[in-house]
Every structure is written in structure tokens, then in C-alpha cells.
Motif scaffolding. Structure first.
Motif, PDB file in Angstrom:
ATOM      1  N   GLY A 183      31.836  25.313  28.539  1.00  0.00           N
ATOM      2  CA  GLY A 183      32.928  25.012  27.590  1.00  0.00           C
ATOM      3  C   GLY A 183      33.595  26.254  27.032  1.00  0.00           C
ATOM      4  N   ASP A 184      33.869  26.229  25.708  1.00  0.00           N
ATOM      5  CA  ASP A 184      34.619  27.320  25.077  1.00  0.00           C
ATOM      6  C   ASP A 184      33.812  28.604  24.948  1.00  0.00           C
ATOM      7  OD1 ASP A 184      36.726  25.675  24.843  1.00  0.00           O
ATOM      8  OD2 ASP A 184      36.411  25.196  22.713  1.00  0.00           O
ATOM      9  N   SER A 185      32.514  28.537  25.212  1.00  0.00           N
ATOM     10  CA  SER A 185      31.735  29.776  25.092  1.00  0.00           C
ATOM     11  C   SER A 185      32.016  30.701  26.287  1.00  0.00           C
ATOM     12  CB  SER A 185      30.236  29.469  24.995  1.00  0.00           C
ATOM     13  OG  SER A 185      29.829  28.802  26.162  1.00  0.00           O
ATOM     14  N   LEU A 186      32.721  30.166  27.282  1.00  0.00           N
ATOM     15  CA  LEU A 186      32.987  30.940  28.506  1.00  0.00           C
ATOM     16  C   LEU A 186      34.476  31.267  28.627  1.00  0.00           C
ATOM     17  CD1 LEU A 186      32.157  31.870  31.473  1.00  0.00           C
ATOM     18  CD2 LEU A 186      32.852  29.566  32.176  1.00  0.00           C
ATOM     19  N   LEU A 187      34.751  32.511  29.009  1.00  0.00           N
ATOM     20  CA  LEU A 187      36.135  32.906  29.346  1.00  0.00           C
ATOM     21  C   LEU A 187      36.099  33.576  30.719  1.00  0.00           C
ATOM     22  CD1 LEU A 187      39.160  33.373  28.381  1.00  0.00           C
ATOM     23  CD2 LEU A 187      38.381  35.647  27.644  1.00  0.00           C
ATOM     24  N   ILE A 188      36.847  33.032  31.650  1.00  0.00           N
ATOM     25  CA  ILE A 188      36.939  33.677  32.975  1.00  0.00           C
ATOM     26  C   ILE A 188      38.274  34.397  33.043  1.00  0.00           C
ATOM     27  CG2 ILE A 188      36.969  33.323  35.473  1.00  0.00           C
ATOM     28  CD1 ILE A 188      35.299  30.833  35.127  1.00  0.00           C
ATOM     29  N   LEU A 189      38.206  35.713  33.284  1.00  0.00           N
ATOM     30  CA  LEU A 189      39.440  36.508  33.402  1.00  0.00           C
ATOM     31  C   LEU A 189      39.677  36.827  34.879  1.00  0.00           C
ATOM     32  CD1 LEU A 189      38.968  39.001  30.421  1.00  0.00           C
ATOM     33  CD2 LEU A 189      40.307  36.895  30.479  1.00  0.00           C
ATOM     34  N   GLY A 190      40.920  36.730  35.314  1.00  0.00           N
ATOM     35  CA  GLY A 190      41.223  37.008  36.718  1.00  0.00           C
ATOM     36  C   GLY A 190      42.341  38.024  36.869  1.00  0.00           C
ATOM     37  N   ASP A 194      47.442  41.638  34.382  1.00  0.00           N
ATOM     38  CA  ASP A 194      47.255  42.995  34.905  1.00  0.00           C
ATOM     39  C   ASP A 194      46.164  43.644  34.055  1.00  0.00           C
ATOM     40  OD1 ASP A 194      48.544  43.646  32.539  1.00  0.00           O
ATOM     41  OD2 ASP A 194      50.334  44.462  33.489  1.00  0.00           O
ATOM     42  N   SER A 195      45.845  44.898  34.355  1.00  0.00           N
ATOM     43  CA  SER A 195      44.690  45.478  33.662  1.00  0.00           C
ATOM     44  C   SER A 195      44.961  45.635  32.167  1.00  0.00           C
ATOM     45  CB  SER A 195      44.281  46.806  34.304  1.00  0.00           C
ATOM     46  OG  SER A 195      45.353  47.681  34.337  1.00  0.00           O
ATOM     47  N   TYR A 196      46.221  45.866  31.802  1.00  0.00           N
ATOM     48  CA  TYR A 196      46.563  45.977  30.377  1.00  0.00           C
ATOM     49  C   TYR A 196      46.429  44.617  29.688  1.00  0.00           C
ATOM     50  CZ  TYR A 196      49.411  46.672  26.219  1.00  0.00           C
ATOM     51  OH  TYR A 196      49.863  46.721  24.919  1.00  0.00           O
ATOM     52  N   GLY A 197      47.034  43.602  30.287  1.00  0.00           N
ATOM     53  CA  GLY A 197      47.019  42.265  29.687  1.00  0.00           C
ATOM     54  C   GLY A 197      45.594  41.747  29.542  1.00  0.00           C
ATOM     55  N   LEU A 198      44.760  41.985  30.553  1.00  0.00           N
ATOM     56  CA  LEU A 198      43.387  41.476  30.493  1.00  0.00           C
ATOM     57  C   LEU A 198      42.570  42.218  29.432  1.00  0.00           C
ATOM     58  CD1 LEU A 198      42.690  40.877  34.294  1.00  0.00           C
ATOM     59  CD2 LEU A 198      43.176  39.160  32.536  1.00  0.00           C
ATOM     60  N   ALA A 199      42.846  43.508  29.254  1.00  0.00           N
ATOM     61  CA  ALA A 199      42.144  44.252  28.200  1.00  0.00           C
ATOM     62  C   ALA A 199      42.516  43.671  26.838  1.00  0.00           C
ATOM     63  CB  ALA A 199      42.510  45.737  28.259  1.00  0.00           C
ATOM     64  N   ARG A 200      43.766  43.349  26.654  1.00  0.00           N
ATOM     65  CA  ARG A 200      44.224  42.759  25.386  1.00  0.00           C
ATOM     66  C   ARG A 200      43.580  41.395  25.160  1.00  0.00           C
ATOM     67  NH1 ARG A 200      47.216  44.561  21.797  1.00  0.00           N
ATOM     68  NH2 ARG A 200      48.840  46.124  22.095  1.00  0.00           N
ATOM     69  N   ILE A 201      43.555  40.588  26.211  1.00  0.00           N
ATOM     70  CA  ILE A 201      42.986  39.239  26.081  1.00  0.00           C
ATOM     71  C   ILE A 201      41.492  39.344  25.747  1.00  0.00           C
ATOM     72  CG2 ILE A 201      42.417  37.124  27.377  1.00  0.00           C
ATOM     73  CD1 ILE A 201      45.128  37.633  28.909  1.00  0.00           C
ATOM     74  N   ALA A 202      40.795  40.260  26.434  1.00  0.00           N
ATOM     75  CA  ALA A 202      39.361  40.426  26.158  1.00  0.00           C
ATOM     76  C   ALA A 202      39.151  40.848  24.702  1.00  0.00           C
ATOM     77  CB  ALA A 202      38.761  41.466  27.104  1.00  0.00           C
ATOM     78  N   SER A 203      39.976  41.774  24.221  1.00  0.00           N
ATOM     79  CA  SER A 203      39.746  42.284  22.865  1.00  0.00           C
ATOM     80  C   SER A 203      40.014  41.212  21.812  1.00  0.00           C
ATOM     81  CB  SER A 203      40.571  43.549  22.600  1.00  0.00           C
ATOM     82  OG  SER A 203      41.913  43.215  22.429  1.00  0.00           O
ATOM     83  N   ALA A 204      40.877  40.229  22.127  1.00  0.00           N
ATOM     84  CA  ALA A 204      41.183  39.179  21.153  1.00  0.00           C
ATOM     85  C   ALA A 204      40.263  37.964  21.307  1.00  0.00           C
ATOM     86  CB  ALA A 204      42.640  38.738  21.340  1.00  0.00           C
ATOM     87  N   SER A 205      39.477  37.935  22.382  1.00  0.00           N
ATOM     88  CA  SER A 205      38.683  36.741  22.684  1.00  0.00           C
ATOM     89  C   SER A 205      37.451  36.623  21.782  1.00  0.00           C
ATOM     90  CB  SER A 205      38.225  36.815  24.140  1.00  0.00           C
ATOM     91  OG  SER A 205      37.140  35.949  24.342  1.00  0.00           O
ATOM     92  N   PHE A 240      35.763  48.958  36.400  1.00  0.00           N
ATOM     93  CA  PHE A 240      36.334  49.634  35.218  1.00  0.00           C
ATOM     94  C   PHE A 240      36.973  48.625  34.264  1.00  0.00           C
ATOM     95  CE2 PHE A 240      40.013  49.820  38.145  1.00  0.00           C
ATOM     96  CZ  PHE A 240      41.050  49.390  37.313  1.00  0.00           C
ATOM     97  N   MET A 241      37.469  47.521  34.797  1.00  0.00           N
ATOM     98  CA  MET A 241      38.092  46.505  33.939  1.00  0.00           C
ATOM     99  C   MET A 241      37.024  45.798  33.096  1.00  0.00           C
ATOM    100  SD  MET A 241      40.795  44.805  36.583  1.00  0.00           S
ATOM    101  CE  MET A 241      42.022  45.813  37.411  1.00  0.00           C
ATOM    102  N   ALA A 242      35.887  45.496  33.734  1.00  0.00           N
ATOM    103  CA  ALA A 242      34.797  44.839  33.006  1.00  0.00           C
ATOM    104  C   ALA A 242      34.232  45.787  31.942  1.00  0.00           C
ATOM    105  CB  ALA A 242      33.717  44.407  33.994  1.00  0.00           C
ATOM    106  N   GLU A 243      34.136  47.065  32.279  1.00  0.00           N
ATOM    107  CA  GLU A 243      33.658  48.042  31.276  1.00  0.00           C
ATOM    108  C   GLU A 243      34.596  48.057  30.070  1.00  0.00           C
ATOM    109  OE1 GLU A 243      31.255  51.799  33.174  1.00  0.00           O
ATOM    110  OE2 GLU A 243      33.404  51.964  33.054  1.00  0.00           O
ATOM    111  N   SER A 244      35.893  48.064  30.335  1.00  0.00           N
ATOM    112  CA  SER A 244      36.854  48.110  29.219  1.00  0.00           C
ATOM    113  C   SER A 244      36.716  46.858  28.361  1.00  0.00           C
ATOM    114  CB  SER A 244      38.286  48.233  29.744  1.00  0.00           C
ATOM    115  OG  SER A 244      38.397  49.437  30.469  1.00  0.00           O
ATOM    116  N   ALA A 245      36.518  45.714  29.015  1.00  0.00           N
ATOM    117  CA  ALA A 245      36.346  44.471  28.254  1.00  0.00           C
ATOM    118  C   ALA A 245      35.097  44.573  27.380  1.00  0.00           C
ATOM    119  CB  ALA A 245      36.246  43.288  29.209  1.00  0.00           C
TER     120      ALA A 245
END
Ligand code: 13P
Ligand code: SF4
Length: 365
Positions: free
Chosen positions: A32-39, A56-67, A79-84
Motif C-alpha cells: 500500500g502507501d508504505s511503498l513508493l516505486i520510482l522509475g 529524470d534524475s532531478y525530478g526523482l531526487a525531488r520526489i524522494a526528498s518529499a516522500s 547513484f540515484m538510489a544513494e541520492s534518494a
């Protein structure tokens, strides 16, 4: 860096695409809501269909930081997962479905060689006037380095704004690891080749004369993306010859001569928007990873637009390609069973400074 991904159990490798899809659907519903899949946009369709957010890598970093999701499964590269992980709180867990999904460009600069370069530059010029900027496609250790030295991270979305910011603070930028993004952005800012030098980390003083280090505004690390360097001016010429009204859109990781000949240049998100904005009936040649181009081509065909890859030979990113439905299914089913696998966890001391560099970037744009 050696990252090892063991083989998946047969229950995943032998499963049919339909069976994997059913199992992913069920695991997603359970979590459910405890999961976020980023692509990331370069992911295969069989993975992308499950993404709660694409970017893109910028948008996904922003989404991760707000999640606020407890579990973030990052379908992208290391590197994207590390940034998240750096941009989320300690209770949130970031996972990468296949630990071998790295980035060959990110591996072209490591902390030791960047520190050596920094010390060598300091011997011949005022290091306090040099601002280090690392492309998002780099390890957390390099992000921490630039954070500690007063620099920032950039992505292909915001490279210009970040380099403007850097040159407000100093006279010179050490830019790594992608020479092409650095050069293309420098040109977009009005600089020329005379203002730039390529720093070869294998050579003494980057292979440069002291005077070059002193005088240049951009020291560009000798790194590149093996996917984007395949696009050549001849591909643009052929596209224009075969489709006289074609619009050529490329990623800024392409070499300067290709970017110069293109009509539009930008991040993966920019490329998607450019295709969406093109009028019905248009023909667009795209210079970026093939999975994105193929998805765009299928979507655009519905609006009577023709999209094709600038390079007629298939050009996948082999590390992005490692993430498939089987690995995604495995990570999710392990979570359902109460087990975290493939967690990406950046050590606190590195994360502290890397967060500074990422947050500087997020504050700039
Ligand atoms: P974007 O930030 O444009 O998504 O690019 C990431 C990347 O790795 C391109 O090769
Ligand atoms: Fe790295 Fe190039 Fe793949 Fe992007 S396309 S993740 S820069 S290897």
C-alpha cells in the motif's frame, strides 16, 4: 566499486511475464502507501508500468526528498538510489532491485583521484576561488567532497543554474565526471573552448600546463557516457537527409559537435516534453537511451508523430537494463515477507556532506 548481486531464485527467473505481473500487483497492493516505486525514464516498460512516479534524475531526487513512504524501491541506477537515501530520513529505506545497476560514467571519477586533482590544482592556483561541481551521476563520496568544499551537485536539468551559481562564488569550476555536460553547459553560458580544459586524471596536473589551469574557467573531468557518446554528427546529417523536416532533440551528455547540430538539448524529462509539445505530424529524432526513445515513439504514434532514435543501432544503457520485472518482484515479495533486501545506505559522515551538496542544488532551482 565492486557490487555483487547474487542470482535470483528459480521462482523468479522461471516465472512468466504474466505471473510476475500478477505477483508484483499483489505485493504492491499488500504494501500500500508504505511503498513508493520510482522509475527513471530509461527503465524497461515491464518495470516502468509499476512506477508510482517517473522522472529524470532531478525530478526523482525531488520526489524522494518529499516522500513519506517507508519503503522506496528505486528502479534506476546506484547513484540515484544513494541520492534518494541521502535526501530521506533514517526511518525510510531505499532499495535498488539489482545491486549491479551502476553507471559507467559515475565510475570514471573516484574520491581518491578527485582529491589528488584538488591538491594539484591548489598547488598552482588559488583553490579558494575554485568551486567543485559534481554531476548527479557520481558516488555519494564525491557529492560529500563537493559539499565540504563549498560546491554543489547538478543534473542535466539544472546544470546551467548551478554553474551560474558556482561562478558567482568563484572564478573557476572543477566539473566531474562528465566533460560533455560541462562543456555543453559552458557553451550555453557564452563561454568557448578557450575557457575550458579537459582534466585527465591519469596524467600529472591533469595533462595540462600550469598556465592552462590558471587561465581556464572550466576544468572538465575526462569522463563520458558510453551510451551518449555513440551519437555522432553523421547521425544528425543522415536524419536531416532522410527527413528534411525533422527536429533533432538530444541529451547534453552527447558530444559538443552533436549538440551543436541539434535543434533542442535537454534532460530526459525535457526530451519527453519536447516530443509532447511537437505538433501532430512532426518527425523527431532523439539522441538518448533507446528504452525512452521506444516508449516515446509508441506514445507519439497515437498523435500521428514519428519519433526515432538518432542512432539506427540500438543503444541501451546496460546498467539501467539490469532492473527487470523479476528483480522488482523479488524485492517487493521479500518486503511482504518482512525482509529488506538490497538496501542502499550511505554512511552518516558521507551522507551529511552529500546532503549539503544536494540541498544546495535543490535550493538553486
Ligand atoms: P537525466 O537526469 O536527464 O534523467 O539523465 C540521467 C542520465 O543518467 C542520463 O544518461
Ligand atoms: Fe550512466 Fe550513461 Fe547509463 Fe546514464 S545512460 S546511467 S550516464 S551509463
Amino acid at each position: 566499486m565492486l557490487r555483487l548481486q547474487g542470482p535470483l531464485p528459480a521462482g523468479y527467473t522461471d516465472a512468466s511475464p504474466d505471473a510476475l505481473a500478477d505477483r508484483i500487483r499483489a505485493a504492491k497492493a499488500h504494501l500500500g502507501d508504505s511503498l513508493l516505486i520510482l522509475g527513471h525514464h530509461y527503465q524497461r516498460d515491464e518495470v516502468m508500468v509499476w512506477a508510482d512516479a517517473r522522472g529524470d534524475s532531478y525530478g526523482l531526487a525531488r520526489i524522494a526528498s518529499a516522500s513519506e513512504a517507508r519503503w522506496i524501491v528505486f528502479c534506476g541506477v546506484h547513484f540515484m538510489a544513494e541520492s534518494a537515501d541521502i535526501l530521506t530520513i533514517p526511518d525510510q529505506v531505499v532499495m535498488l532491485p539489482d545491486l549491479n545497476a551502476g553507471c559507467s560514467m559515475a565510475d570514471m571519477a573516484d574520491l581518491e583521484s578527485v582529491e589528488e586533482a584538488w591538491d594539484e590544482i591548489a598547488r598552482v592556483t588559488d583553490i579558494d576561488r575554485v568551486v567543485p561541481i559534481t554531476y548527479m551521476n557520481s558516488s555519494a563520496a564525491l557529492k560529500a567532497f563537493v559539499g565540504e568544499k563549498g560546491g554543489a551537485v547538478c543534473t542535466s536539468t539544472n546544470a546551467r543554474a548551478v554553474l551560474d551559481w558556482a561562478l558567482d562564488r568563484g572564478d573557476k569550476v572543477l566539473f566531474f565526471p562528465d566533460q560533455h555536460l560541462g562543456r555543453n553547459t559552458g557553451y550555453a553560458m557564452g563561454f568557448t573552448e578557450a575557457d575550458m580544459r579537459v582534466w585527465n586524471p591519469r596524467l600529472e596536473l591533469g595533462g595540462l600546463e600550469e598556465v592552462d589551469v590558471k587561465k581556464s574557467t572550466f576544468l572538465l573531468w575526462k569522463g563520458h557516457c558510453s551510451v551518449h557518446q555513440r551519437f555522432r554528427p553523421q547521425h544528425v546529417e543522415e536524419a536531416r537527409r532522410d527527413h528534411p523536416r525533422v527536429t533533432v532533440v538530444v541529451h547534453p551528455e552527447c558530444a559538443r559537435d552533436v549538440v551543436e547540430m541539434a535543434d533542442q538539448v535537454g534532460s530526459t524529462d525535457f526530451i519527453i516534453k519536447a516530443v509532447e509539445a511537437a505538433p501532430a505530424g512532426s518527425t523527431i529524432a532523439v539522441g538518448t537511451e533507446i528504452h525512452l526513445v521506444q516508449r516515446l515513439a509508441a506514445e507519439a504514434a497515437k498523435d500521428n508523430k514519428t519519433v526515432f532514435s538518432l542512432d539506427p543501432l540500438i543503444c541501451p544503457c546496460s546498467t539501467m537494463f539490469r532492473i527487470d520485472a523479476a528483480h522488482l518482484c523479488w524485492v517487493l515479495e521479500e518486503l511482504v515477507a518482512g525482509r529488506v533486501v538490497n538496501q542502499i545506505s550511505v554512511p552518516d559522515e558521507t551522507a551529511k556532506w552529500a546532503r549539503v551538496a544536494l540541498e544546495r542544488m535543490l535550493a538553486i532551482v
